[in-house]
Write a protein that holds these residues in place. Structure first.
Motif, short mmCIF file in Angstrom:
data_model
loop_
_atom_site.label_atom_id
_atom_site.label_comp_id
_atom_site.label_asym_id
_atom_site.label_seq_id
_atom_site.Cartn_x
_atom_site.Cartn_y
_atom_site.Cartn_z
N VAL A 179 0.84 -1.20 0.00
CA VAL A 179 0.00 0.00 0.00
C VAL A 179 0.88 1.25 0.00
O VAL A 179 0.64 2.21 -0.75
CB VAL A 179 -0.97 0.00 1.20
CG1 VAL A 179 -1.61 1.37 1.40
CG2 VAL A 179 -2.05 -1.06 1.00
N GLU A 180 1.91 1.27 0.83
CA GLU A 180 2.81 2.42 0.89
C GLU A 180 3.53 2.64 -0.44
O GLU A 180 3.72 3.78 -0.87
CB GLU A 180 3.82 2.22 2.02
CG GLU A 180 3.21 2.35 3.41
CD GLU A 180 4.19 2.04 4.52
OE1 GLU A 180 5.32 1.58 4.21
OE2 GLU A 180 3.83 2.24 5.70
N LYS A 181 3.90 1.55 -1.09
CA LYS A 181 4.56 1.64 -2.40
C LYS A 181 3.63 2.29 -3.43
O LYS A 181 4.05 3.15 -4.22
CB LYS A 181 4.97 0.24 -2.85
CG LYS A 181 5.50 0.17 -4.27
CD LYS A 181 5.72 -1.29 -4.67
CE LYS A 181 5.90 -1.43 -6.16
NZ LYS A 181 5.92 -2.85 -6.57
N ILE B 229 0.57 6.62 -7.24
CA ILE B 229 -0.68 7.33 -7.52
C ILE B 229 -0.51 8.83 -7.34
O ILE B 229 -1.12 9.63 -8.06
CB ILE B 229 -1.83 6.77 -6.67
CG1 ILE B 229 -2.12 5.33 -7.12
CG2 ILE B 229 -3.09 7.63 -6.81
CD1 ILE B 229 -3.27 4.65 -6.43
N GLN B 230 0.33 9.24 -6.40
CA GLN B 230 0.59 10.66 -6.25
C GLN B 230 1.21 11.25 -7.51
O GLN B 230 0.90 12.38 -7.91
CB GLN B 230 1.48 10.91 -5.03
CG GLN B 230 0.74 10.77 -3.72
CD GLN B 230 1.65 10.85 -2.51
OE1 GLN B 230 2.84 11.11 -2.64
NE2 GLN B 230 1.09 10.60 -1.34
N GLN C 270 -0.42 14.18 -9.98
CA GLN C 270 0.33 15.34 -10.44
C GLN C 270 0.25 15.51 -11.95
O GLN C 270 0.17 16.63 -12.46
CB GLN C 270 1.80 15.23 -10.00
CG GLN C 270 2.63 16.48 -10.30
CD GLN C 270 2.03 17.74 -9.72
OE1 GLN C 270 1.70 17.81 -8.54
NE2 GLN C 270 1.85 18.76 -10.56
N MET C 271 0.24 14.38 -12.67
CA MET C 271 0.10 14.45 -14.14
C MET C 271 -1.20 15.13 -14.53
O MET C 271 -1.25 15.95 -15.44
CB MET C 271 0.14 13.04 -14.73
CG MET C 271 1.53 12.58 -15.10
SD MET C 271 1.63 10.95 -15.85
CE MET C 271 -0.01 10.42 -16.10
N GLY D 187 -8.33 11.00 -6.03
CA GLY D 187 -8.09 11.52 -4.69
C GLY D 187 -7.05 12.63 -4.69
O GLY D 187 -6.71 13.19 -5.73
N THR D 188 -6.52 12.94 -3.51
CA THR D 188 -5.46 13.93 -3.36
C THR D 188 -4.27 13.26 -2.66
O THR D 188 -4.43 12.18 -2.08
CB THR D 188 -5.93 15.11 -2.49
OG1 THR D 188 -6.14 14.63 -1.14
CG2 THR D 188 -7.22 15.72 -3.01
#
Length: 427
Positions: free
Chosen positions: A132-134, A139-140, A144-145, A174-175
């Motif tokens: 999940v952390e990976k 996704i962040q 940004q894209m 999401g953010t």
């Protein structure tokens, strides 16, 4: 298993409801060499508040969790599922919308193996704190894209103004903050409710033997155990009053204008009327602003719009809205012109029987051309299921729609709608 023959298209669709609640649609295409599969759950970015399995109270989860879950299902303890599809000579992908998440494959060979892999990887979750952390970092970067895409920012900004303080105002992905808040336990809680076979459907089309493929899918599902699922309780979408007149400055060459029309009228419950309502309002917009309208030509010649001009009508049982967008040097004048056209549409020269007949012929031509694409059929079918009405009912429902019926549905929408303008300005 039952079947239905659609005379207008010459297609026979087979429908099989399995013991575990999964609905499977088969569209055999003997003359094709490619098989296409789409596995869909009725779960999207709007479903952030619901009652988890075995609990009594509503729980709210971080924005973007449906999209996050879509990403995570591809990762298993033994590696990425995409490589397995590649080894079978197949392509695979997935996508998340407001109300659905779909997983797909397309292949020229190994259709049974690909179908099994599609069912198995979606129905076998593997979430850990580490993976999940990976994924949070990945996704962040994706978020940004989208922030660098001015057309996406225009649409997202308009929705934020149309539906403040609601899941529709949030980005599907999401953010960074909400993504960082997602845990493996959150993912399992969402998965247990929304990825139950009763809340899903499988669509398969290609040159397979219908009985052999149906037996294959039944056997696959019979080997699996699923918890008893009561009716899913989702929180109703309630938005604050819309905010109009918003602007945002970005690095764009020309202002980008959007007009949103938020539907507030009560929608019909029966599937055929709902399908008609959506199609009628799509035609309504096309009559007034489509490329065959005189208004489009006048706006184009006056320099108020260019080839970027477009519009759409989106409908779900929980929301409906229309969006019109354009790159324009004069956003204020364009907004006034579009709103005036909608207000006085009944006396509009483009709102006529002759124009409607032309549009119907064009739409039917596009529809029948699209039937050559298995990918298009699968994607449209999955997004256009209204209980017993689906994508293959389109020609018959289009034929039935009269100008007076379009007027009735348009009046219903317009009388209660709320208007919002949002513009991106050059820095």
């Amino acid at each position: 298993m039952k079947s239905k023959f659609y005379e207008k298209t010459g297609e026979r669709l087979y429908i099989d409801t399995l013991l575990n609640g999964l609905t499977v649609y088969y569209l055999p295409k003997a003359d094709y060499n490619r098989t296409y599969g789409l596995f869909t759950t009725n779960f999207g970015s709007l479903d952030t508040s619901f009652v988890p399995l075995g609990e009594q109270d509503f729980q709210t989860f971080p924005e973007g969790i449906a999209h996050f879950l879509e990403h995570k299902l591809f990762e298993k303890e033994e590696g990425d599922v995409m490589y397995k599809f590649g080894a079978l000579g197949a392509q695979t992908n997935a996508f998340t919308s407001f109300s659905r998440t779909s997983y797909l494959f397309s292949t020229l060979e190994n259709s049974y193996e690909c179908t099994e892999l599609l069912l198995d990887f979606v129905q076998k979750p593997y979430f850990t704190k580490e993976n999940v952390e990976k994924e949070q970092g990945i996704i962040q970067q994706e978020i940004q894209m989208y922030q660098d895409d001015s057309d996406w920012r225009l649409f997202a900004g308009l929705l934020e103004k149309m539906y403040p303080d609601s899941p529709l105002a949030a980005d599907i992905a999401g953010t960074p903050a909400t993504i960082n808040a997602i845990t493996a336990d959150d993912l399992y809680k969402n998965y247990e409710v929304f990825y139950h076979p009763k809340n899903m459907n499988l669509f398969l089309t290609g040159p397979f033997d219908i009985e052999m493929m149906a037996d294959f899918v039944r056997n696959n599902q019979a080997k699996k155990d699923f918890a008893n699922l009561r009716e899913i309780k989702r929180k109703e979408i309630i938005a604050s009053e819309p905010i109009t007149g918003g602007t945002l400055e970005l690095e764009v060459a020309m202002p980008k204008f959007s007009l949103g029309l938020r539907g507030e009228d009560a929608l019909a419950q029966d599937s055929k009327t709902l399908f008609k309502y959506k199609l009628a309002n799509q035609l309504f917009l096309d009559l007034l602003f489509g490329r065959t309208s005189q208004r489009y030509e006048e706006l184009y010649n006056a320099g108020l719009i260019d080839d970027s001009f477009g519009f759409s009508f989106d409908l779900d049982k929980r929301f409906h809205f229309a969006v019109l967008t354009a790159d324009t040097e004069n956003p204020k004048k364009l907004g006034q012109t579009l709103q005036e056209a909608i207000k006085s549409y009944k006396i509009d020269r483009d709102f006529s029987e002759e124009h409607l007949d032309l549009l119907k012929r064009e739409m039917l031509g596009d529809y029948f051309s699209s039937l050559n694409s298995l990918e298009y059929i699968a994607n449209q079918f999955s997004s256009e299921i209204y209980d017993d009405i689906n994508f293959f009912d389109f020609p018959e429902i289009l034929k039935e729609l009269s100008l007076s019926e379009i007027e009735k549905f348009a009046d219903q929408f317009i009388s209660e709608m709320k208007k919002v303008e949002f513009t991106i300005l050059p820095k």
